[in-house]
Design a protein around this motif. Structure first.
Motif, PDB file in Angstrom:
ATOM      1  N   LEU A 139       0.841  -1.195   0.000  1.00 36.88           N
ATOM      2  CA  LEU A 139       0.000   0.000   0.000  1.00 36.88           C
ATOM      3  C   LEU A 139       0.876   1.246   0.000  1.00 36.88           C
ATOM      4  O   LEU A 139       1.655   1.465   0.929  1.00 36.88           O
ATOM      5  N   VAL A 140       0.768   2.062  -1.031  1.00 36.12           N
ATOM      6  CA  VAL A 140       1.630   3.238  -1.188  1.00 36.12           C
ATOM      7  C   VAL A 140       0.791   4.509  -1.090  1.00 36.12           C
ATOM      8  O   VAL A 140      -0.112   4.733  -1.898  1.00 36.12           O
ATOM      9  N   HIS A 141       1.088   5.331  -0.086  1.00 39.94           N
ATOM     10  CA  HIS A 141       0.317   6.561   0.126  1.00 39.94           C
ATOM     11  C   HIS A 141       0.786   7.671  -0.805  1.00 39.94           C
ATOM     12  O   HIS A 141       1.824   7.569  -1.473  1.00 39.94           O
ATOM     13  N   GLY A 142       0.007   8.757  -0.839  1.00 39.97           N
ATOM     14  CA  GLY A 142       0.339   9.895  -1.684  1.00 39.97           C
ATOM     15  C   GLY A 142       0.819  11.084  -0.881  1.00 39.97           C
ATOM     16  O   GLY A 142       1.232  10.965   0.276  1.00 39.97           O
ATOM     17  N   ALA A 143       0.761  12.251  -1.518  1.00 37.81           N
ATOM     18  CA  ALA A 143       1.210  13.486  -0.878  1.00 37.81           C
ATOM     19  C   ALA A 143       0.175  13.974   0.137  1.00 37.81           C
ATOM     20  O   ALA A 143      -1.005  13.614   0.073  1.00 37.81           O
ATOM     21  N   PHE A 144       0.634  14.781   1.088  1.00 36.75           N
ATOM     22  CA  PHE A 144      -0.196  15.365   2.148  1.00 36.75           C
ATOM     23  C   PHE A 144      -0.790  14.289   3.056  1.00 36.75           C
ATOM     24  O   PHE A 144      -1.803  14.506   3.714  1.00 36.75           O
ATOM     25  N   ALA A 145      -0.159  13.114   3.074  1.00 32.00           N
ATOM     26  CA  ALA A 145      -0.691  11.969   3.821  1.00 32.00           C
ATOM     27  C   ALA A 145       0.462  11.093   4.269  1.00 32.00           C
ATOM     28  O   ALA A 145       1.626  11.370   3.988  1.00 32.00           O
ATOM     29  N   ASP A 146       0.123  10.031   4.987  1.00 29.69           N
ATOM     30  CA  ASP A 146       1.121   9.025   5.350  1.00 29.69           C
ATOM     31  C   ASP A 146       0.461   7.656   5.316  1.00 29.69           C
ATOM     32  O   ASP A 146      -0.707   7.528   4.952  1.00 29.69           O
ATOM     33  N   ALA A 147       1.203   6.631   5.684  1.00 27.12           N
ATOM     34  CA  ALA A 147       0.709   5.266   5.550  1.00 27.12           C
ATOM     35  C   ALA A 147      -0.488   4.956   6.446  1.00 27.12           C
ATOM     36  O   ALA A 147      -1.222   4.005   6.186  1.00 27.12           O
ATOM     37  N   TYR A 178      -0.706  10.754  -5.539  1.00 29.84           N
ATOM     38  CA  TYR A 178       0.668  10.828  -6.046  1.00 29.84           C
ATOM     39  C   TYR A 178       1.346   9.461  -6.038  1.00 29.84           C
ATOM     40  O   TYR A 178       2.222   9.187  -6.872  1.00 29.84           O
ATOM     41  N   GLY A 179       0.933   8.591  -5.129  1.00 30.93           N
ATOM     42  CA  GLY A 179       1.491   7.243  -5.100  1.00 30.93           C
ATOM     43  C   GLY A 179       1.328   6.513  -6.410  1.00 30.93           C
ATOM     44  O   GLY A 179       2.083   5.587  -6.721  1.00 30.93           O
ATOM     45  N   GLY A 180       0.330   6.932  -7.224  1.00 33.26           N
ATOM     46  CA  GLY A 180       0.110   6.290  -8.507  1.00 33.26           C
ATOM     47  C   GLY A 180       1.271   6.444  -9.460  1.00 33.26           C
ATOM     48  O   GLY A 180       1.657   5.493 -10.150  1.00 33.26           O
ATOM     49  N   ILE A 181       1.842   7.640  -9.525  1.00 33.49           N
ATOM     50  CA  ILE A 181       2.995   7.840 -10.411  1.00 33.49           C
ATOM     51  C   ILE A 181       4.205   7.082  -9.884  1.00 33.49           C
ATOM     52  O   ILE A 181       5.039   6.602 -10.658  1.00 33.49           O
ATOM     53  N   ALA A 218       7.820   2.330 -10.216  1.00 31.31           N
ATOM     54  CA  ALA A 218       8.513   1.359  -9.360  1.00 31.31           C
ATOM     55  C   ALA A 218       8.261  -0.081  -9.784  1.00 31.31           C
ATOM     56  O   ALA A 218       9.124  -0.950  -9.600  1.00 31.31           O
ATOM     57  N   ALA A 219       7.082  -0.364 -10.345  1.00 30.88           N
ATOM     58  CA  ALA A 219       6.727  -1.738 -10.705  1.00 30.88           C
ATOM     59  C   ALA A 219       7.309  -2.166 -12.044  1.00 30.88           C
ATOM     60  O   ALA A 219       7.340  -3.370 -12.352  1.00 30.88           O
ATOM     61  N   ALA A 220       7.767  -1.215 -12.845  1.00 32.77           N
ATOM     62  CA  ALA A 220       8.244  -1.538 -14.183  1.00 32.77           C
ATOM     63  C   ALA A 220       9.409  -2.526 -14.122  1.00 32.77           C
ATOM     64  O   ALA A 220      10.374  -2.327 -13.389  1.00 32.77           O
ATOM     65  N   GLY A 221       9.280  -3.606 -14.859  1.00 31.52           N
ATOM     66  CA  GLY A 221      10.345  -4.597 -14.936  1.00 31.52           C
ATOM     67  C   GLY A 221      10.408  -5.578 -13.795  1.00 31.52           C
ATOM     68  O   GLY A 221      11.296  -6.438 -13.769  1.00 31.52           O
ATOM     69  N   ALA A 241      -5.996   7.974  -8.068  1.00 34.02           N
ATOM     70  CA  ALA A 241      -4.549   8.076  -8.255  1.00 34.02           C
ATOM     71  C   ALA A 241      -4.162   8.478  -9.678  1.00 34.02           C
ATOM     72  O   ALA A 241      -4.914   8.283 -10.636  1.00 34.02           O
ATOM     73  N   PHE A 242      -2.958   9.012  -9.783  1.00 32.25           N
ATOM     74  CA  PHE A 242      -2.368   9.362 -11.072  1.00 32.25           C
ATOM     75  C   PHE A 242      -1.854   8.096 -11.765  1.00 32.25           C
ATOM     76  O   PHE A 242      -1.171   7.277 -11.150  1.00 32.25           O
ATOM     77  N   VAL A 243      -2.178   7.965 -13.058  1.00 31.38           N
ATOM     78  CA  VAL A 243      -1.720   6.830 -13.863  1.00 31.38           C
ATOM     79  C   VAL A 243      -1.077   7.403 -15.126  1.00 31.38           C
ATOM     80  O   VAL A 243      -1.687   7.438 -16.188  1.00 31.38           O
TER      81      VAL A 243
END
Length: 265
Positions: free
Chosen positions: A42-50, A102-105, A110-113, A125-127
């Motif tokens: 689970l990856v959080h975005g900006a202005f937030a935390d886990a 922001y976690g989307g970008i 990060a998942a590539a490869g 989320a941003f894609v």
């Protein structure tokens, strides 16, 4: 993997959501032949935390999913993606990556490869596609209320600037479907984003080779629903919608967890 690490990652669980899903051609089959559930990251975005994932994580843990919610540094797209990719490299077995805002970008890069990543789940989320930026996607359609007037800018280091959402905007813009007593605490503990990340181009996207799922927040005042639908459609994502603000994982954790479980099947 040590016993301690296994204990920290052990977990599971989602409540079934009533949202209907679109059906793209790609399907993910993440559960191994032994029946072992994939690890959910689970990856959080900006202005937030886990901690924003707590309601979702508790449901997944209850159902037997290994769960980890690492910190997202919020420093730059490249460095944050590298940081999360490093964490993924320490995890064995199939993985389901879940991202908010922001976690989307970050997960897109990060998942590539990584052959262990079997599914991507985006929540408000941003894609991005290669070369796209957060600012470009956020302003592609009208409706976002995150602008300079809504932000406090605080310099740090030499020539570096962090952005925070102002208190008078936080509830209505970021999380209007939560009690003000909750959003006051969220505002006080918000983690800022380095402003450089807004214009930093994304790399080759993982969603072109990994099946994806998307939860659209119909009442999102940060990332316009039209932008979310555009990105989800372009990625061929299984998509559901909910009447939520930008923080669907907090206001509707059961629906969010249910979508993650669908992706993990």
């Amino acid at each position: 993997m040590t016993t301690t690490r296994r204990a920290l990652l052990a977990g599971s669980a989602a409540v079934v959501a009533g949202a209907a899903l679109d059906t793209p051609t790609a399907q993910a089959h993440t559960t191994s032949s032994s029946g072992k559930k994939p690890t959910v990251v689970l990856v959080h975005g900006a202005f937030a935390d886990a901690s924003g994932w707590n309601g979702v994580a508790s449901r997944l843990i209850h159902d037997g999913y290994p769960v980890i919610a690492p910190p997202n540094p919020l420093r730059s797209v490249a460095s944050d993606s590298a940081y999360v990719a490093g964490i993924l490299a320490t995890l064995s077995g199939p993985l389901v990556l879940v991202a908010h805002s922001y976690g989307g970008i970050v997960v897109t890069n990060a998942a590539a490869g990584n052959p262990n990543v079997k599914a991507l789940v985006y929540v408000d989320a941003f894609v991005p596609d290669q070369g796209e930026t957060l600012q470009g996607l956020q302003t592609k359609y009208p409706g976002s209320r995150i602008n300079e007037a809504a932000l406090d800018f605080r310099p740090y280091g030499e020539g570096l600037v962090d952005a925070y959402i102002k208190k008078e905007f936080f509830h209505d813009v970021f999380a209007a479907d939560l009690p003000r007593s909750t959003t006051d605490l969220m505002w006080a503990g918000q983690r800022p984003a380095d402003t450089r990340a807004l214009g930093e181009p994304s790399g080759p996207p993982a969603w072109k080779t990994i099946p994806s799922w998307y939860l659209v927040g119909r009442d999102d005042q940060v990332l316009p629903p039209a932008a979310q639908r555009f990105m989800a459609r372009r990625a061929g994502a299984h998509t559901c919608e909910a009447d939520t603000s930008h923080v669907a994982m907090i206001s509707q954790p059961a629906a969010t967890a249910a979508l993650i479980k669908r992706a993990a099947c």
